[in-house]
Scaffold this motif. Sequence first.
Motif, PDB file in Angstrom:
ATOM      1  N   VAL A  60      -9.131  25.676  -1.709  1.00  0.00           N
ATOM      2  CA  VAL A  60      -8.638  24.911  -2.865  1.00  0.00           C
ATOM      3  C   VAL A  60      -9.274  25.433  -4.150  1.00  0.00           C
ATOM      4  CG1 VAL A  60      -8.639  22.632  -3.966  1.00  0.00           C
ATOM      5  CG2 VAL A  60      -8.109  22.835  -1.534  1.00  0.00           C
ATOM      6  N   THR A  61     -10.589  25.660  -4.125  1.00  0.00           N
ATOM      7  CA  THR A  61     -11.250  26.139  -5.344  1.00  0.00           C
ATOM      8  C   THR A  61     -10.846  27.569  -5.688  1.00  0.00           C
ATOM      9  OG1 THR A  61     -13.254  26.934  -4.217  1.00  0.00           O
ATOM     10  CG2 THR A  61     -13.244  24.632  -4.954  1.00  0.00           C
ATOM     11  N   GLU A  62     -10.485  28.355  -4.680  1.00  0.00           N
ATOM     12  CA  GLU A  62      -9.996  29.708  -4.962  1.00  0.00           C
ATOM     13  C   GLU A  62      -8.647  29.663  -5.670  1.00  0.00           C
ATOM     14  OE1 GLU A  62      -9.970  31.947  -1.339  1.00  0.00           O
ATOM     15  OE2 GLU A  62     -12.151  31.956  -1.205  1.00  0.00           O
ATOM     16  N   ARG A  63      -7.761  28.784  -5.205  1.00  0.00           N
ATOM     17  CA  ARG A  63      -6.426  28.687  -5.825  1.00  0.00           C
ATOM     18  C   ARG A  63      -6.475  28.014  -7.188  1.00  0.00           C
ATOM     19  NH1 ARG A  63      -5.146  27.013  -0.653  1.00  0.00           N
ATOM     20  NH2 ARG A  63      -4.849  24.875  -1.355  1.00  0.00           N
ATOM     21  N   ALA A  64      -7.221  26.919  -7.302  1.00  0.00           N
ATOM     22  CA  ALA A  64      -7.238  26.148  -8.545  1.00  0.00           C
ATOM     23  C   ALA A  64      -8.167  26.752  -9.590  1.00  0.00           C
ATOM     24  CB  ALA A  64      -7.663  24.707  -8.255  1.00  0.00           C
ATOM     25  N   GLY A  65      -9.101  27.547  -9.161  1.00  0.00           N
ATOM     26  CA  GLY A  65     -10.093  28.111 -10.075  1.00  0.00           C
ATOM     27  C   GLY A  65     -11.400  27.342  -9.968  1.00  0.00           C
ATOM     28  N   ARG A  66     -12.484  28.069 -10.119  1.00  0.00           N
ATOM     29  CA  ARG A  66     -13.813  27.450  -9.951  1.00  0.00           C
ATOM     30  C   ARG A  66     -14.102  26.426 -11.043  1.00  0.00           C
ATOM     31  NH1 ARG A  66     -14.049  29.324  -4.800  1.00  0.00           N
ATOM     32  NH2 ARG A  66     -14.364  31.550  -4.761  1.00  0.00           N
ATOM     33  N   ARG A  67     -13.793  26.763 -12.297  1.00  0.00           N
ATOM     34  CA  ARG A  67     -14.088  25.847 -13.401  1.00  0.00           C
ATOM     35  C   ARG A  67     -13.295  24.557 -13.267  1.00  0.00           C
ATOM     36  NH1 ARG A  67     -12.981  24.004 -18.428  1.00  0.00           N
ATOM     37  NH2 ARG A  67     -14.644  24.093 -19.968  1.00  0.00           N
ATOM     38  N   THR A  72     -13.023  18.867 -11.964  1.00  0.00           N
ATOM     39  CA  THR A  72     -12.357  17.811 -11.189  1.00  0.00           C
ATOM     40  C   THR A  72     -13.356  17.112 -10.280  1.00  0.00           C
ATOM     41  OG1 THR A  72     -10.275  19.026 -11.247  1.00  0.00           O
ATOM     42  CG2 THR A  72     -10.495  17.333  -9.546  1.00  0.00           C
ATOM     43  N   GLY A  73     -14.197  17.891  -9.623  1.00  0.00           N
ATOM     44  CA  GLY A  73     -15.215  17.304  -8.758  1.00  0.00           C
ATOM     45  C   GLY A  73     -16.186  16.429  -9.534  1.00  0.00           C
ATOM     46  N   ALA A 105     -18.490  17.310  -2.759  1.00  0.00           N
ATOM     47  CA  ALA A 105     -18.094  18.487  -1.987  1.00  0.00           C
ATOM     48  C   ALA A 105     -17.372  19.500  -2.875  1.00  0.00           C
ATOM     49  CB  ALA A 105     -17.204  18.083  -0.812  1.00  0.00           C
ATOM     50  N   LEU A 106     -16.526  19.020  -3.756  1.00  0.00           N
ATOM     51  CA  LEU A 106     -15.782  19.920  -4.641  1.00  0.00           C
ATOM     52  C   LEU A 106     -16.718  20.648  -5.600  1.00  0.00           C
ATOM     53  CD1 LEU A 106     -12.889  20.804  -5.097  1.00  0.00           C
ATOM     54  CD2 LEU A 106     -12.583  18.867  -6.618  1.00  0.00           C
ATOM     55  N   VAL A 107     -17.668  19.944  -6.179  1.00  0.00           N
ATOM     56  CA  VAL A 107     -18.638  20.583  -7.073  1.00  0.00           C
ATOM     57  C   VAL A 107     -19.474  21.596  -6.297  1.00  0.00           C
ATOM     58  CG1 VAL A 107     -20.753  20.182  -8.419  1.00  0.00           C
ATOM     59  CG2 VAL A 107     -18.747  18.744  -8.787  1.00  0.00           C
ATOM     60  N   PHE A 108     -19.940  21.210  -5.123  1.00  0.00           N
ATOM     61  CA  PHE A 108     -20.769  22.100  -4.312  1.00  0.00           C
ATOM     62  C   PHE A 108     -20.037  23.402  -3.998  1.00  0.00           C
ATOM     63  CE2 PHE A 108     -22.694  23.735  -0.482  1.00  0.00           C
ATOM     64  CZ  PHE A 108     -24.043  23.466  -0.629  1.00  0.00           C
ATOM     65  N   ILE A 109     -18.814  23.292  -3.523  1.00  0.00           N
ATOM     66  CA  ILE A 109     -18.047  24.476  -3.135  1.00  0.00           C
ATOM     67  C   ILE A 109     -17.643  25.297  -4.354  1.00  0.00           C
ATOM     68  CG2 ILE A 109     -15.864  25.242  -2.104  1.00  0.00           C
ATOM     69  CD1 ILE A 109     -18.063  24.439  -0.114  1.00  0.00           C
ATOM     70  N   ALA A 111     -19.227  25.518  -7.233  1.00  0.00           N
ATOM     71  CA  ALA A 111     -20.422  26.189  -7.752  1.00  0.00           C
ATOM     72  C   ALA A 111     -20.822  27.350  -6.840  1.00  0.00           C
ATOM     73  CB  ALA A 111     -21.567  25.185  -7.883  1.00  0.00           C
ATOM     74  N   GLN A 112     -20.763  27.125  -5.543  1.00  0.00           N
ATOM     75  CA  GLN A 112     -21.090  28.187  -4.601  1.00  0.00           C
ATOM     76  C   GLN A 112     -20.097  29.350  -4.741  1.00  0.00           C
ATOM     77  OE1 GLN A 112     -20.730  27.197  -0.410  1.00  0.00           O
ATOM     78  NE2 GLN A 112     -22.681  28.235  -0.042  1.00  0.00           N
ATOM     79  N   GLY A 113     -18.831  29.031  -4.870  1.00  0.00           N
ATOM     80  CA  GLY A 113     -17.817  30.061  -5.069  1.00  0.00           C
ATOM     81  C   GLY A 113     -18.022  30.830  -6.359  1.00  0.00           C
ATOM     82  N   PHE A 114     -18.436  30.122  -7.407  1.00  0.00           N
ATOM     83  CA  PHE A 114     -18.719  30.782  -8.676  1.00  0.00           C
ATOM     84  C   PHE A 114     -19.834  31.807  -8.505  1.00  0.00           C
ATOM     85  CE2 PHE A 114     -21.249  31.218 -12.504  1.00  0.00           C
ATOM     86  CZ  PHE A 114     -20.302  31.635 -13.408  1.00  0.00           C
TER      87      PHE A 114
END
Length: 166
Positions: A60-67, A72-73, A105-109, A111-114
């Motif tokens: 989800v974070t890859e498709r929507a973008g990390r920022r 959103t998180g 979970a959304l913030v964690f993932i 940030a990790q993805g970033f």
Amino acid sequence: IRAPLFVFMFAEEITRPFLPIYIQGLAEPASDRSLALITSLPMVVFLAIVAIAQPILGSVTERAGRRRSLMTGAALGAAGYVATAFAYELIGLTVARAVTAVGFALVFIAAQGFVIDATDIRQRARGMAVFIGAILVAGLCGPPIGGILAQQIGMSAAFMAAGALA
């Protein structure tokens, strides 16, 4: 990413010392259930959602973008903390904690993805150390400050402070 991640994780950590007491204040133990079991429900729901959501949220974070995912998180987390402050029964509190968990979970993932996106393979370990460091420092600083906040301004107000931080 270190500063926003620290502040968001700090928001969760300030709730740790008084969350069980807050839950007990809303729990109405039934004759066939123990108070400990009922009190653990919102905490178990939070942790289960964080654990289950993380593998799903990576794509989800890859498709929507990390920022966008991070923002959103953070918004979901803030909404969850504010809803927790105004919960007047256990089911409402559990739903509020579930919303907070999705945000967490959304913030964690995100940030990790970033960190993964922003580092090359040679610097990835250093980047992940900064990521983990922000979480650990929040875990060290948050609970004592949260306990003081809850004692001085009340538990509901401390949840509002967590919402403001998120």
